[in-house]
Each structure stands twice: as C-alpha cells, then as structure tokens.
Design a protein around this motif. Structure first.
Motif, PDB file in Angstrom:
ATOM      1  N   GLU A 114       0.844  -1.201   0.000  1.00  0.00           N
ATOM      2  CA  GLU A 114       0.000   0.000   0.000  1.00  0.00           C
ATOM      3  C   GLU A 114       0.881   1.253   0.000  1.00  0.00           C
ATOM      4  O   GLU A 114       0.968   1.968   0.994  1.00  0.00           O
ATOM      5  CB  GLU A 114      -0.923  -0.011   1.227  1.00  0.00           C
ATOM      6  N   TRP A 115       1.519   1.489  -1.143  1.00  0.00           N
ATOM      7  CA  TRP A 115       2.431   2.630  -1.243  1.00  0.00           C
ATOM      8  C   TRP A 115       1.691   3.942  -0.963  1.00  0.00           C
ATOM      9  O   TRP A 115       2.273   4.918  -0.510  1.00  0.00           O
ATOM     10  CB  TRP A 115       3.047   2.701  -2.646  1.00  0.00           C
ATOM     11  N   GLU A 116       0.390   3.932  -1.276  1.00  0.00           N
ATOM     12  CA  GLU A 116      -0.384   5.158  -1.158  1.00  0.00           C
ATOM     13  C   GLU A 116      -0.824   5.445   0.274  1.00  0.00           C
ATOM     14  O   GLU A 116      -1.371   6.520   0.546  1.00  0.00           O
ATOM     15  CB  GLU A 116      -1.627   5.052  -2.061  1.00  0.00           C
ATOM     16  N   SER A 117      -0.559   4.496   1.197  1.00  0.00           N
ATOM     17  CA  SER A 117      -1.056   4.655   2.569  1.00  0.00           C
ATOM     18  C   SER A 117       0.038   5.182   3.511  1.00  0.00           C
ATOM     19  O   SER A 117       1.224   4.890   3.336  1.00  0.00           O
ATOM     20  CB  SER A 117      -1.566   3.304   3.079  1.00  0.00           C
ATOM     21  N   ALA A 118      -0.385   5.939   4.529  1.00  0.00           N
ATOM     22  CA  ALA A 118       0.565   6.414   5.541  1.00  0.00           C
ATOM     23  C   ALA A 118       0.987   5.266   6.457  1.00  0.00           C
ATOM     24  O   ALA A 118       2.049   5.289   7.072  1.00  0.00           O
ATOM     25  CB  ALA A 118      -0.064   7.532   6.358  1.00  0.00           C
ATOM     26  N   THR A 119       0.130   4.250   6.565  1.00  0.00           N
ATOM     27  CA  THR A 119       0.466   3.063   7.361  1.00  0.00           C
ATOM     28  C   THR A 119       0.306   1.833   6.469  1.00  0.00           C
ATOM     29  O   THR A 119      -0.654   1.079   6.600  1.00  0.00           O
ATOM     30  CB  THR A 119      -0.470   2.949   8.582  1.00  0.00           C
ATOM     31  N   PRO A 120       1.236   1.651   5.535  1.00  0.00           N
ATOM     32  CA  PRO A 120       1.060   0.629   4.502  1.00  0.00           C
ATOM     33  C   PRO A 120       1.103  -0.810   5.019  1.00  0.00           C
ATOM     34  O   PRO A 120       1.830  -1.115   5.959  1.00  0.00           O
ATOM     35  CB  PRO A 120       2.224   0.900   3.540  1.00  0.00           C
ATOM     36  N   ARG A 121       0.300  -1.635   4.361  1.00  0.00           N
ATOM     37  CA  ARG A 121       0.306  -3.070   4.617  1.00  0.00           C
ATOM     38  C   ARG A 121       0.682  -3.805   3.329  1.00  0.00           C
ATOM     39  O   ARG A 121       0.587  -3.236   2.248  1.00  0.00           O
ATOM     40  CB  ARG A 121      -1.087  -3.551   5.047  1.00  0.00           C
ATOM     41  N   VAL A 122       1.053  -5.076   3.480  1.00  0.00           N
ATOM     42  CA  VAL A 122       1.245  -5.936   2.317  1.00  0.00           C
ATOM     43  C   VAL A 122      -0.114  -6.519   1.973  1.00  0.00           C
ATOM     44  O   VAL A 122      -0.857  -6.936   2.867  1.00  0.00           O
ATOM     45  CB  VAL A 122       2.252  -7.061   2.629  1.00  0.00           C
ATOM     46  N   ARG A 123      -0.470  -6.545   0.725  1.00  0.00           N
ATOM     47  CA  ARG A 123      -1.778  -7.032   0.325  1.00  0.00           C
ATOM     48  C   ARG A 123      -1.641  -8.155  -0.694  1.00  0.00           C
ATOM     49  O   ARG A 123      -0.810  -8.072  -1.606  1.00  0.00           O
ATOM     50  CB  ARG A 123      -2.607  -5.904  -0.312  1.00  0.00           C
ATOM     51  N   LYS A 124      -2.428  -9.169  -0.530  1.00  0.00           N
ATOM     52  CA  LYS A 124      -2.446 -10.297  -1.463  1.00  0.00           C
ATOM     53  C   LYS A 124      -3.661 -11.150  -1.175  1.00  0.00           C
ATOM     54  O   LYS A 124      -4.295 -10.990  -0.111  1.00  0.00           O
ATOM     55  CB  LYS A 124      -1.170 -11.138  -1.340  1.00  0.00           C
ATOM     56  N   CYS A 125      -3.988 -12.042  -2.087  1.00  0.00           N
ATOM     57  CA  CYS A 125      -5.064 -13.009  -1.846  1.00  0.00           C
ATOM     58  C   CYS A 125      -4.724 -13.824  -0.602  1.00  0.00           C
ATOM     59  O   CYS A 125      -3.595 -14.276  -0.430  1.00  0.00           O
ATOM     60  CB  CYS A 125      -5.176 -13.927  -3.066  1.00  0.00           C
ATOM     61  N   ILE A 126      -5.713 -14.004   0.275  1.00  0.00           N
ATOM     62  CA  ILE A 126      -5.486 -14.810   1.488  1.00  0.00           C
ATOM     63  C   ILE A 126      -6.368 -16.063   1.495  1.00  0.00           C
ATOM     64  O   ILE A 126      -6.597 -16.665   2.535  1.00  0.00           O
ATOM     65  CB  ILE A 126      -5.724 -13.967   2.766  1.00  0.00           C
ATOM     66  N   LEU A 127      -6.856 -16.413   0.312  1.00  0.00           N
ATOM     67  CA  LEU A 127      -7.713 -17.601   0.130  1.00  0.00           C
ATOM     68  C   LEU A 127      -8.998 -17.475   0.951  1.00  0.00           C
ATOM     69  O   LEU A 127      -9.586 -18.475   1.354  1.00  0.00           O
ATOM     70  CB  LEU A 127      -6.946 -18.889   0.485  1.00  0.00           C
ATOM     71  N   CYS A 128      -9.389 -16.222   1.235  1.00  0.00           N
ATOM     72  CA  CYS A 128     -10.578 -15.960   2.056  1.00  0.00           C
ATOM     73  C   CYS A 128     -10.526 -16.736   3.369  1.00  0.00           C
ATOM     74  O   CYS A 128     -11.563 -17.132   3.933  1.00  0.00           O
ATOM     75  CB  CYS A 128     -11.857 -16.273   1.283  1.00  0.00           C
ATOM     76  N   TYR A 129      -9.307 -16.971   3.833  1.00  0.00           N
ATOM     77  CA  TYR A 129      -9.079 -17.828   4.999  1.00  0.00           C
ATOM     78  C   TYR A 129      -9.851 -17.360   6.235  1.00  0.00           C
ATOM     79  O   TYR A 129     -10.501 -18.158   6.920  1.00  0.00           O
ATOM     80  CB  TYR A 129      -7.578 -17.876   5.282  1.00  0.00           C
ATOM     81  N   ASP A 130      -9.788 -16.049   6.511  1.00  0.00           N
ATOM     82  CA  ASP A 130     -10.412 -15.550   7.739  1.00  0.00           C
ATOM     83  C   ASP A 130     -11.919 -15.757   7.734  1.00  0.00           C
ATOM     84  O   ASP A 130     -12.507 -16.164   8.733  1.00  0.00           O
ATOM     85  CB  ASP A 130     -10.054 -14.065   7.941  1.00  0.00           C
ATOM     86  N   LYS A 131     -12.529 -15.522   6.590  1.00  0.00           N
ATOM     87  CA  LYS A 131     -13.993 -15.643   6.509  1.00  0.00           C
ATOM     88  C   LYS A 131     -14.435 -17.105   6.488  1.00  0.00           C
ATOM     89  O   LYS A 131     -15.494 -17.442   7.031  1.00  0.00           O
ATOM     90  CB  LYS A 131     -14.516 -14.896   5.281  1.00  0.00           C
ATOM     91  N   ILE A 132     -13.643 -17.952   5.894  1.00  0.00           N
ATOM     92  CA  ILE A 132     -13.977 -19.385   5.906  1.00  0.00           C
ATOM     93  C   ILE A 132     -13.817 -19.926   7.328  1.00  0.00           C
ATOM     94  O   ILE A 132     -14.671 -20.667   7.838  1.00  0.00           O
ATOM     95  CB  ILE A 132     -13.092 -20.159   4.897  1.00  0.00           C
ATOM     96  N   LYS A 133     -12.758 -19.499   7.997  1.00  0.00           N
ATOM     97  CA  LYS A 133     -12.508 -19.964   9.370  1.00  0.00           C
ATOM     98  C   LYS A 133     -13.616 -19.489  10.317  1.00  0.00           C
ATOM     99  O   LYS A 133     -14.050 -20.227  11.214  1.00  0.00           O
ATOM    100  CB  LYS A 133     -11.159 -19.424   9.848  1.00  0.00           C
ATOM    101  N   ALA A 134     -14.092 -18.275  10.064  1.00  0.00           N
ATOM    102  CA  ALA A 134     -15.154 -17.725  10.923  1.00  0.00           C
ATOM    103  C   ALA A 134     -16.529 -18.281  10.560  1.00  0.00           C
ATOM    104  O   ALA A 134     -17.531 -17.960  11.213  1.00  0.00           O
ATOM    105  CB  ALA A 134     -15.154 -16.198  10.812  1.00  0.00           C
ATOM    106  N   GLY A 135     -16.593 -19.080   9.504  1.00  0.00           N
ATOM    107  CA  GLY A 135     -17.871 -19.656   9.097  1.00  0.00           C
ATOM    108  C   GLY A 135     -18.733 -18.713   8.270  1.00  0.00           C
ATOM    109  O   GLY A 135     -19.891 -19.021   7.970  1.00  0.00           O
TER     110      GLY A 135
END
Ligand code: SF4
Ligand code: SF4
Ligand code: SF4
Length: 270
Positions: A114-135
């Motif tokens: 996130e070059w455009e952000s003041a607090t940048p994160r790395v972004r990529k596909c996460i296989l929707c892992y969090d939402k699948i894990k949360a049901g």
C-alpha cells in the motif's frame, strides 16, 4: 489434514471478471487506484488481489499461489505471513513491520504494497481464509462467483485428480501439465490450460525445489564457507609472518638489501 486449494481451468474462463469483483466486495479492498507505480489499473494491486491476464484468446487468473512451503513466510522476520494448516498463506498486518522482504522473496511476484497509505500493509489473496474460518463463507468468494466453474475450490488432492482426469479426457484440448503441482515444492493454486502460462507471467525458471528449502541449503553452507575463507586468510597471514620472521633472523640478503648499500661497499673496496 486436507489442504484446501483452488483449481482454475483456463479453457473454461470467459473473462467476465466476476471473480475479481467478488474478491473486492468480500474483502472490502476498495476501488482500483491507478497509481503511476502500478502496471495498469487492471494489474494486481493493493486493492486488486486477483486479476486476469490476456494471453492469446484466453484469460489467465493471477493471485497468490499459496505455496506449500512459502518463501514469503520464510523471509518475513516477524512471522507476519504464515501458512495455515488448511493451506492458505495468511497475513497478519498487526505485526507486519513493512520491510517488504516477502515481496522480494515471492517467486511469483504476487504481493503488493500500500504505497499510497501512511500506514502501509502488504496485500495479497489470502484464500478468504479468515472468513472461511469464521464460518462466514463456505468457499472463497471468487470461486463461488464464477459462473462457468472455471475456478473451483476443494481439497488439493481431489483437485489434482480432477485436473488429471480433465487432461486425460481431452488431451487435444489441454497442455499436459498442471501448473502448481510441483513448482517451488507445490502450490495450493493449480491451473490447467491450453495456453502456456509462461506467456501469462508464470516464471519459466522456478524448478521443483521449495524456495525456503533452497535458502536453508545455501545458509547451511555459510558456516563452512565462512570458516574456509577464514582458514585461508589465516594461512596467508601465517606464511607472510613466518617469512618476515625468517628474514629478520637472517639479516638483509641480496634480494632484500638496499642496492645503495652494495654500491657503497664496492666504492669502499676500490
Ligand atoms: S505466491 Fe508468493 S506471496 Fe503467495 S504464498 Fe507463494 S511466496 Fe507467498
Ligand atoms: S480466494 Fe478470496 S482473497 Fe483470494 S482471490 Fe479469491 S476472493 Fe480474493
Ligand atoms: S469468474 Fe470465472 S469465468 Fe469469470 S473471469 Fe473469473 S474465472 Fe473467468
């Protein structure tokens, strides 16, 4: 434990981009931001975790391959990227310190920043892992949205069997290869196709060894290399020092004496 995976059949993709839209909606990535450091508005970016690359008359999906032994996770010094038991390579932005080693390490160049952000994160596909894990989801949003089942979700072994079966049933239709089965030690994103994926940004020099394993082998040789060079340097030092001590004990020789001394001796003798 089963390893969850995605199989994409390039021959079934109609290029509708429903997968791209579903990913954006579900992961709330925001709208495409055409910054000048991006390859183009349709390229992978911090807001576009999956995209299509046109190759011949086909569209080939790009997104994180979810390597079985991910180089990005091995490179991350704080463990912000990690492979989950289910097969997804997940990302924890809370502990990420933004060093971007993962971006350098990824053999597929799939991570974005996130070059455009003041607090940048790395972004990529996460296989929707969090939402699948949360049901919240039973499968990734992209595979659920695909109208032609060109991209499907399931157990990696079952998807490999499906891929082999499709190729065997129509050998004239497919290149006899499952991309992701063996490369870099195998990935959880598999692709079958009738066009060569090296024309769609699939690196052609990946090999089958996992990248972290190769790195571990190289690192394993570092101590031997270090001590070998150190030993050689010590040997050179010892030899030079020994010569200096011998020369000092024997006094000046013809080879080392000042030529001016010889001229002076000759003059005194004559
Ligand atoms: S494709 Fe790159 S970002 Fe994705 S798991 Fe493999 S090394 Fe990590
Ligand atoms: S698996 Fe989820 S995060 Fe990855 S491309 Fe599909 S929708 Fe996006
Ligand atoms: S939703 Fe399916 S058919 Fe449409 S672009 Fe994505 S993979 Fe291709």
């Amino acid at each position: 434990m089963t390893t969850m995976a995605i199989l994409t059949d390039v021959t079934r993709c109609i290029g509708c981009e429903e997968c791209v839209s579903a990913c954006r909606r579900t992961n709330d990535t925001g709208s495409d931001a055409p910054y000048r450091w991006q390859g183009g508005v349709n390229d992978l970016s911090s807001t576009r975790w999956t995209t299509l690359v046109e190759t011949g008359n086909r569209n080939v999906r790009l997104h994180c391959r979810h390597c079985l032994d991910p180089a990005c996770a091995a490179a991350c010094p704080v463990g912000a990227l990690s492979r989950t038991e289910a097969g997804a390579v997940a990302y924890n932005p809370v502990i990420c310190m933004g060093c971007r080693y993962c971006m350098v390490a990824c053999p597929f160049a799939m991570t974005r920043y996130e070059w455009e952000s003041a607090t940048p994160r790395v972004r990529k596909c996460i296989l929707c892992y969090d939402k699948i894990k949360a049901g919240e989801l039973s499968q990734p949003a992209c595979t659920a949205a695909c109208p032609t089942e060109a991209t499907i979700f399931g157990d990696r072994e079952a998807l490999l069997a499906e891929a082999r079966s499709r190729i065997a049933a129509a050998p004239q239709r497919y290149i006899d290869h499952i991309w992701g089965e063996h490369e870099v030690g195998g990935t959880s994103v598999l692709t079958i196709s009738d066009v060569d994926l090296t024309d769609a940004r699939w690196p052609d020099d990946l090999g089958t060894g996992s990248r972290p394993e190769l790195a571990r082998k190289v690192l394993h040789t570092v101590p031997y290399t270090f001590f070998g060079v150190a030993g050689l340097m010590y040997g050179v030092h010892w030899t030079l020092e020994r010569r200096r001590q011998v020369a000092a004990a024997e006094g000046p020789t013809a080879a080392t004496a000042d030529p001016g001394d010889e001229v002076q001796r000759n003059e005194e003798e004559s």
